[in-house]
Design a protein around this motif. Sequence first.
Motif, short mmCIF file in Angstrom:
data_model
loop_
_atom_site.label_atom_id
_atom_site.label_comp_id
_atom_site.label_asym_id
_atom_site.label_seq_id
_atom_site.Cartn_x
_atom_site.Cartn_y
_atom_site.Cartn_z
N PHE A 14 8.17 -4.07 0.82
CA PHE A 14 7.80 -3.13 -0.25
C PHE A 14 9.04 -2.64 -0.98
CE2 PHE A 14 6.61 0.95 -2.09
CZ PHE A 14 5.55 0.52 -2.85
N PHE A 37 9.72 -4.96 -3.57
CA PHE A 37 8.90 -4.76 -4.78
C PHE A 37 9.49 -3.68 -5.67
CE2 PHE A 37 5.79 -1.80 -6.57
CZ PHE A 37 5.31 -2.57 -7.59
N ILE A 93 12.33 -3.32 -15.40
CA ILE A 93 12.36 -2.23 -16.37
C ILE A 93 13.74 -2.10 -17.00
CG2 ILE A 93 12.17 0.27 -16.64
CD1 ILE A 93 9.91 0.21 -14.64
N MET A 124 8.58 -7.78 -20.83
CA MET A 124 7.96 -6.66 -20.12
C MET A 124 6.56 -7.03 -19.64
SD MET A 124 8.66 -3.42 -19.43
CE MET A 124 7.95 -3.48 -17.81
N LEU A 164 3.02 -6.79 -10.43
CA LEU A 164 1.75 -6.30 -9.89
C LEU A 164 1.13 -7.32 -8.94
CD1 LEU A 164 0.36 -4.51 -13.01
CD2 LEU A 164 0.99 -3.48 -10.87
N PHE A 199 0.19 -7.00 -5.05
CA PHE A 199 -1.12 -7.39 -4.49
C PHE A 199 -0.91 -8.24 -3.23
CE2 PHE A 199 -5.08 -9.85 -4.43
CZ PHE A 199 -6.00 -8.83 -4.58
N TYR A 219 -0.04 -6.37 4.24
CA TYR A 219 -0.21 -5.10 4.94
C TYR A 219 -1.60 -5.00 5.55
CZ TYR A 219 -0.04 -0.23 6.09
OH TYR A 219 -0.07 0.93 6.79
N GLU A 243 -2.95 -2.78 -13.05
CA GLU A 243 -2.28 -1.88 -12.12
C GLU A 243 -3.31 -1.06 -11.34
OE1 GLU A 243 0.01 1.03 -14.14
OE2 GLU A 243 0.06 2.16 -12.28
N VAL A 276 -4.78 -3.13 -8.56
CA VAL A 276 -3.89 -3.30 -7.41
C VAL A 276 -3.79 -1.99 -6.62
CG1 VAL A 276 -1.56 -3.86 -6.70
CG2 VAL A 276 -2.61 -5.14 -8.52
N ASN A 277 -3.72 -0.86 -7.35
CA ASN A 277 -3.64 0.42 -6.65
C ASN A 277 -4.90 0.69 -5.84
OD1 ASN A 277 -1.14 0.91 -7.60
ND2 ASN A 277 -1.79 2.23 -9.28
N LEU A 294 -4.74 -1.19 -2.65
CA LEU A 294 -3.88 -0.57 -1.63
C LEU A 294 -4.57 0.63 -0.99
CD1 LEU A 294 -0.38 -0.60 -3.35
CD2 LEU A 294 -1.14 -1.96 -1.43
N THR A 313 1.00 5.15 5.05
CA THR A 313 1.80 4.17 4.31
C THR A 313 1.12 3.68 3.02
OG1 THR A 313 2.45 3.45 6.49
CG2 THR A 313 3.27 2.18 4.64
N PRO A 314 -0.17 3.25 3.05
CA PRO A 314 -0.75 2.74 1.80
C PRO A 314 -0.76 3.78 0.69
CG PRO A 314 -2.14 2.18 3.63
CD PRO A 314 -1.12 3.12 4.16
N LEU A 318 2.67 3.85 -0.72
CA LEU A 318 2.88 2.68 -1.57
C LEU A 318 2.22 2.88 -2.92
CD1 LEU A 318 2.15 -0.39 0.74
CD2 LEU A 318 4.18 1.00 0.59
N THR A 341 4.07 5.30 -5.19
CA THR A 341 5.24 4.65 -5.78
C THR A 341 4.82 3.74 -6.92
OG1 THR A 341 6.02 4.56 -3.52
CG2 THR A 341 7.34 3.43 -5.17
N SER A 342 3.76 2.97 -6.65
CA SER A 342 3.29 2.02 -7.66
C SER A 342 2.81 2.74 -8.92
CB SER A 342 2.21 1.17 -7.05
OG SER A 342 1.42 0.62 -8.04
N ILE A 369 5.85 3.87 -10.92
CA ILE A 369 6.45 2.74 -11.62
C ILE A 369 5.57 2.33 -12.80
CG2 ILE A 369 7.08 0.32 -11.39
CD1 ILE A 369 7.86 0.91 -8.52
N ALA A 387 6.15 4.38 -15.86
CA ALA A 387 7.38 3.98 -16.55
C ALA A 387 7.13 2.70 -17.36
CB ALA A 387 8.49 3.76 -15.54
N THR A 388 6.43 1.75 -16.75
CA THR A 388 6.15 0.48 -17.45
C THR A 388 5.35 0.72 -18.71
OG1 THR A 388 5.94 -0.45 -15.25
CG2 THR A 388 5.29 -1.83 -17.08
#
Lengths: 113, 522, 115
Positions: free
Chosen positions: B145, B148, B156, B180, B188, B192, B198, C38, C41-42, C45, C72-73, C76, C79-80, C83, C86-87
């Motif tokens: 992680f 990642f 970025i 980007m 992403l 996944f 995990y 995104e 994916v979130n 998790l 933990t998930p 994660l 954090t995702s 990020i 920001a993206t």
Amino acid sequence: MNIGLLETGSGHWNALIWFIAVLIIGAGVIYLRNEGEEKYKKGTNQTKPFLSGNPEISKEDSHVGASHIYWGFTEALKNYYEPLVKMHTGSINDYSGWIILIMAIIFIIVGVS
Amino acid sequence: MNGILMHAPALVIALPLLAAFVTPILGRFNYKKISWFVSAVFGVTLLLTLLMAGQILTNGTIVYVFGGGEAGLALPSGYTFPIRIIFQIDAMGIFMALITAVISFLAAVYSISYMEDYSGVDKYYTLLLLLATSMFGMELTGDIFNFFVFFEISSISSVALISFRSTFNGEPAEAAIKYMVISSISALMVLFAIGLFYGQYGTLNMAAIASFMQFTKLDKMALILFLTMLAMKSGAVPMHMWTPDAYSEAPSAITVVLVATSQASLYALFRIIFSLYNVTLNTVTVGWILIILGVLSMFIGVTMAVIQKDIKRLMAYHSISQTGYMLLGVGVGLAVLANPAALASYGIKAMEGGIFHIINNALYKGLLFLTAGALFYRTGTRDLNKMGGLAHNMSYTTLFYIIGAAAIAGIPPFNGFASKLIIYESVYQFNPLLAIIAMLVSILTLASFVKIFHSAFLGPQLEQYKSVQEVPKSMVFAMAVLSIIIIFFGLFPNLIVKYIVHPAVMALINQSHYTSTILGGM
Amino acid sequence: MIGNFPFVAVIMLIALGMYSLMFKKNLIKIAIGLTLLEGGVNLFLITLGYRKGGVAPIYTMAPEGVKMVLPTPQALCLTSIVIGVATTALVLSIAMILYKQYGTIETDEIRRLRG
């Protein structure tokens, strides 16, 4: 004499020996050149470039631009280049499309095996 | 001294990261001097990396546990895998970290003069430091992680750097948005795949995942995602279209670092295939996928390069084609991984060639992009049609260009020849056709660099470039250092292969060593 | 059966995101596509971290005899998300620069770099 000796799997390569060989051959070439050519006369037509009888153009005009270099190569491979250049569309959608397409292909290959 | 050595893995990350946020503050007080400050920071980082390299190559893998304690610490009790964030640095990781350290240091030195006249240079340096940090993180980490997070930081910060010149015209912004979008997709999908790991194994530590690896359907899925996305980030055909855009529009010093970034992605791909999966996967199939991607990259990359008119676009297509050599070499190694006889007779050699090519490519590709930057710095154009006769004015740049071009085309005695020779000879034993394609690509490489040489450097002096001078000293220094390293690598390739490349290859192949360094006590 | 519904939603979100990345021409819609991807994916998790009957791992005043989930998930995912913000901000700001320079945000007109 192990300095610089590289094992390449089925052979050897040594840059230093190559260097010495180049020096020896180069010395030979320079010696031969200095021997001179008897038939050569300075100041005659011998020293001018031969352009099928046409007059020589000035140095500034005779420089070949970047787009004209390898014209024959690209012309001969036209059938290869046209679709290839067309493939690079520059559109973001196509970029992501290619990624997903390749992912699908690898998915099938790895999934089947 | 001992303390510094002990905490070197953390300092390599912490120093540029801290400097990244100190730089804008220093810029308030003395705007002119921050470039020197940043170069000094990169210099110290390079020293730390060299120290670490010395330690690893003599004593073996370093394991650095953040928050202290044992690497195998498993809390709460009853767990059977480590939970701390761990930096696990073996010979392969330090090999890549050395490339990053050298390239980012020289990019910073080059930028001292190259970026002098731009505004907002403090932000530029902040982003450059962040980019270097993220590359070190990707290469040193033992936690997937964590990988990642650094992967996202690298995309970025590199996007922001690519669009750095977009206030003048739109093209840098266009290249940046393309990069980007695709790097977000890749990050992403990587996340996944990490989620898939995990969900099955309940751990994020790479060594622990490797020891649990069963190659179930979900692992297969994760492999496909990692393979596609990391191959795309390293610029493999046909997912390479972002490469020429991004490389040509970024400032030249940044392009050099971007080359190192895409090689960090390539490293991650190899790390995941070799250290996480190793022989559990169908090595022949995946090996052939890498080989086919490699051959496509080599061939399409170089043929597209021959017809380019923009000097940096041409070189960018070459970095695609050089990535192909690495994929080919390592792919051959992977295809015979499950066959010990073939692995010993040519598989390891092929991988040595591929890995050696990574450092060679970083060096000569870096040098070539720097010379392209020098030409742009003096002429203000990247169009080859508008250049000509620059060898009259820029003699050092011409010399460095010749060294770089000869190295990339594989002309002895430069370093490109050594790694290409290893690749040809070992790949020939695997499949002769592949070696023949590789040689053909090398010829076309030479052809396209002769094209640049002819149109930019040769010819009569042009009227508009009469007053052009040699580039400033810091730029000459960066190019000279790279040239000296290239010549050294070319003259003594055996030393490099023996002491740096061979341990790196062995670290990749030997999976049980990778897992047992962390899980040995369990 | 019903436990698998979140995974169906994950697949649908990712597919929708991919669709808009491949076929939508507007840069803002592409940014939305990235956000959908995104989100998928979130969600994946977060779903991995769900345990029936588990409580948050806060030891202060924790009830006796209940299982706590490993956070933990969630970490994660957090954090995702950060990020991802920001993206998205970066994509939108570059889209703004592109609109100033090119006068359009249609992807088939933003392709001066090609070939």
